[in-house]
Each structure stands twice: as C-alpha cells, then as structure tokens.
Write a protein that holds these residues in place. Structure first.
Motif, short mmCIF file in Angstrom:
data_model
loop_
_atom_site.label_atom_id
_atom_site.label_comp_id
_atom_site.label_asym_id
_atom_site.label_seq_id
_atom_site.Cartn_x
_atom_site.Cartn_y
_atom_site.Cartn_z
N ALA A 67 13.04 -48.54 35.54
CA ALA A 67 13.42 -47.68 34.41
C ALA A 67 14.92 -47.65 34.20
O ALA A 67 15.40 -47.60 33.06
N ILE A 68 15.68 -47.68 35.30
CA ILE A 68 17.14 -47.67 35.20
C ILE A 68 17.65 -49.04 34.79
O ILE A 68 18.47 -49.18 33.88
N ALA B 41 19.97 -47.09 41.99
CA ALA B 41 19.97 -47.99 40.84
C ALA B 41 21.16 -47.71 39.92
O ALA B 41 21.77 -48.64 39.38
N LEU B 42 21.49 -46.44 39.75
CA LEU B 42 22.63 -46.09 38.91
C LEU B 42 23.94 -46.53 39.56
O LEU B 42 24.87 -46.96 38.88
N ARG C 211 25.80 -46.66 31.63
CA ARG C 211 24.39 -46.40 31.89
C ARG C 211 24.21 -45.07 32.63
O ARG C 211 23.34 -44.27 32.29
N ALA C 212 25.03 -44.82 33.64
CA ALA C 212 24.97 -43.57 34.36
C ALA C 212 25.33 -42.40 33.46
O ALA C 212 24.72 -41.33 33.53
N VAL C 213 26.30 -42.61 32.59
CA VAL C 213 26.71 -41.56 31.65
C VAL C 213 25.57 -41.23 30.70
O VAL C 213 25.28 -40.06 30.42
N VAL C 214 24.89 -42.25 30.21
CA VAL C 214 23.77 -42.05 29.29
C VAL C 214 22.63 -41.31 29.97
O VAL C 214 22.02 -40.41 29.39
N VAL C 215 22.34 -41.67 31.21
CA VAL C 215 21.27 -40.99 31.95
C VAL C 215 21.59 -39.51 32.12
O VAL C 215 20.73 -38.65 31.91
N SER D 274 23.54 -37.75 30.23
CA SER D 274 23.47 -37.15 28.89
C SER D 274 22.03 -36.85 28.50
O SER D 274 21.73 -35.79 27.93
N ARG D 275 21.12 -37.75 28.82
CA ARG D 275 19.70 -37.56 28.50
C ARG D 275 19.13 -36.37 29.27
O ARG D 275 18.38 -35.56 28.70
N GLU D 276 19.49 -36.25 30.52
CA GLU D 276 19.01 -35.12 31.31
C GLU D 276 19.54 -33.80 30.76
O GLU D 276 18.83 -32.79 30.74
N ALA D 277 20.80 -33.80 30.30
CA ALA D 277 21.38 -32.59 29.71
C ALA D 277 20.68 -32.24 28.40
O ALA D 277 20.43 -31.06 28.10
N ARG D 278 20.33 -33.25 27.61
CA ARG D 278 19.63 -33.01 26.35
C ARG D 278 18.24 -32.42 26.60
O ARG D 278 17.80 -31.53 25.87
N ILE D 279 17.57 -32.90 27.64
CA ILE D 279 16.25 -32.36 27.97
C ILE D 279 16.37 -30.90 28.41
O ILE D 279 15.58 -30.05 27.99
#
Length: 235
Positions: A43-44, A178-179, A190-194, A196-201
C-alpha cells in the motif's frame, strides 16, 4: 505478469490460506501475518502521491453475525485495532440484540486505495480468528472444559483481540519501515502525503461522526467506538 499483479496474487493466496479450515493452525497464522505485512508494504510502495491527494474519504461496511454470547464484538475490536494501525478509523453499530438477525455492523472510514486492502484484511481476520479459536479450543480441550462460562468467553475474546493486536503491530511496523524506505529513496513527499491523509481522516471523523463509548467488557485496552453518522439508518 508484472510485479504489482504478482504481489496481489500472492496476497490473495495468503488470505485464502489464512481462511482455509483444511490448513493447520500454524499455517493459517503465518499466512495471516504475512498477508498483513505484504499488504501494508504494498500500500505504501504503490501509493500514487498525486492521485492520493485527490482521493475522497469513503465508508465501507462489514457485518459480523452473532449475538451477545458470540465473538462478534471481540472480532469488531480486533478489526478496529488493525484499521487504526493502517491509519483508518473503524466504528460500529451494536445490533447484537436485534431479533432474527443479531450482528455488529462495522464501518471503516478511509480513502479508497487504503480500504481496497484493509477491508479484505478485516474479512480475513474475522474468518481466521473464528477458525483459529476453534483450533485452540480443541488443542486445549481439558483446560476449556474446566473453565466456567465467563472464563471461557474471556479466553475466546482474549484470543481474538490478542491476534488483532498482533496484526495491528505488524501493519504499523511495516508501514513505518516502508515510509522510511520511501524517504531514503528520495521521495519524502510520500510520507508527507500519508500523514496528511491521516489528518484528513481524523478531521472528517470529528466533523461527521457522533462517537460514543462502546461496552468496556473486553479484556484489553480501549474499546472500539459506536457512531451515529449523519444520514445513517437508525437501529
């Protein structure tokens, strides 16, 4: 066959083995853990950074059949642990008292590309823990028969939730590794995006869900949470 298809084929084979009642208990356990690690790593590594930033949050469901005397709630907690480790949020509706159709309705909120691997993992986890517990009970029949009903339920729920925690630990460690590998390869975004996604959730959950504490009867830490989402059907 390209590498991505080979990995997906391997994951499907491992999940199938984890749910195969004809396989040994150790084979199913190893397959479940390997599938969890492989799915989290894939997934990563396969995350499309540009596409990930455009994804929207969605909710998918899994029904766990059974009333209050069954393992449906313990299985829900195990799934919640795994979802949390994957950066998603699991919540549920407790319908174990519903006449004719007792169950726990598990909902997982996240991005589609993550849900595509977390939901099959959750379904396999539910199936594995059911067969795994049956195998443990047969292997420890004398101990099980000596136990009183409340202790039997504690043994069962502890087995299920304990395995859920083990899967969650494997997923969390794999995602972190993986990150780190992605950053070493010169792709820190990629780590920044992950993150950011967790913060959005987390923001989505806070704005959209009315979370309430679940029953605290299971023999582990924090219980999963019930939730009433806007527009969701009432029980």
């Amino acid at each position: 066959m390209n590498d991505d298809k080979k990995i997906q084929q391997r994951i499907r084979a491992l999940l199938a083995l984890a749910q195969d009642e004809g396989a040994s208990a150790s084979e199913r356990e190893v397959a479940m853990k390997r599938a969890s690690v492989l799915m989290a790593r894939h997934a990563i590594r396969s995350l499309d950074v540009e596409a990930a930033e455009r994804e929207r949050i969605e909710v998918r469901e899994l029904v766990l059949r059974g009333g209050r005397s069954t393992a449906s709630y313990a299985t829900c907690v195990a799934i919640e642990k795994a979802a949390d480790a994957a950066g998603l949020v699991a919540y549920y509706r407790d319908r174990r008292d519903r006449r004719g159709d007792p169950h726990v309705l598990v909902r997982v909120a996240g991005f589609g590309s993550d849900l595509d691997w977390v939901m099959p993992l959750a379904a396999a986890l539910a199936s594995y823990t059911a067969t795994g517990w049956a195998s443990w009970r047969r292997a420890n029949s004398a101990r099980y028969k000596r136990s009183k009903a409340p202790h039997r339920r504690q043994l069962r729920d502890g087995f299920i939730i304990g395995f859920g925690i083990a899967v969650a630990d494997a997923v969390r460690e794999t995602r972190t590794a993986a990150l780190t590998e992605a950053s070493d390869d010169g792709a820190p975004t990629r780590a920044v995006v992950v993150r950011s996604r967790e913060a959005r959730i987390a923001e989505w959950v806070e704005q959209r869900l009315d979370l309430k504490p679940g029953p605290g009867s299971h023999p582990t830490t924090t219980p999963a949470a019930r939730a009433t989402a806007p527009g969701a059907p009432r029980t």
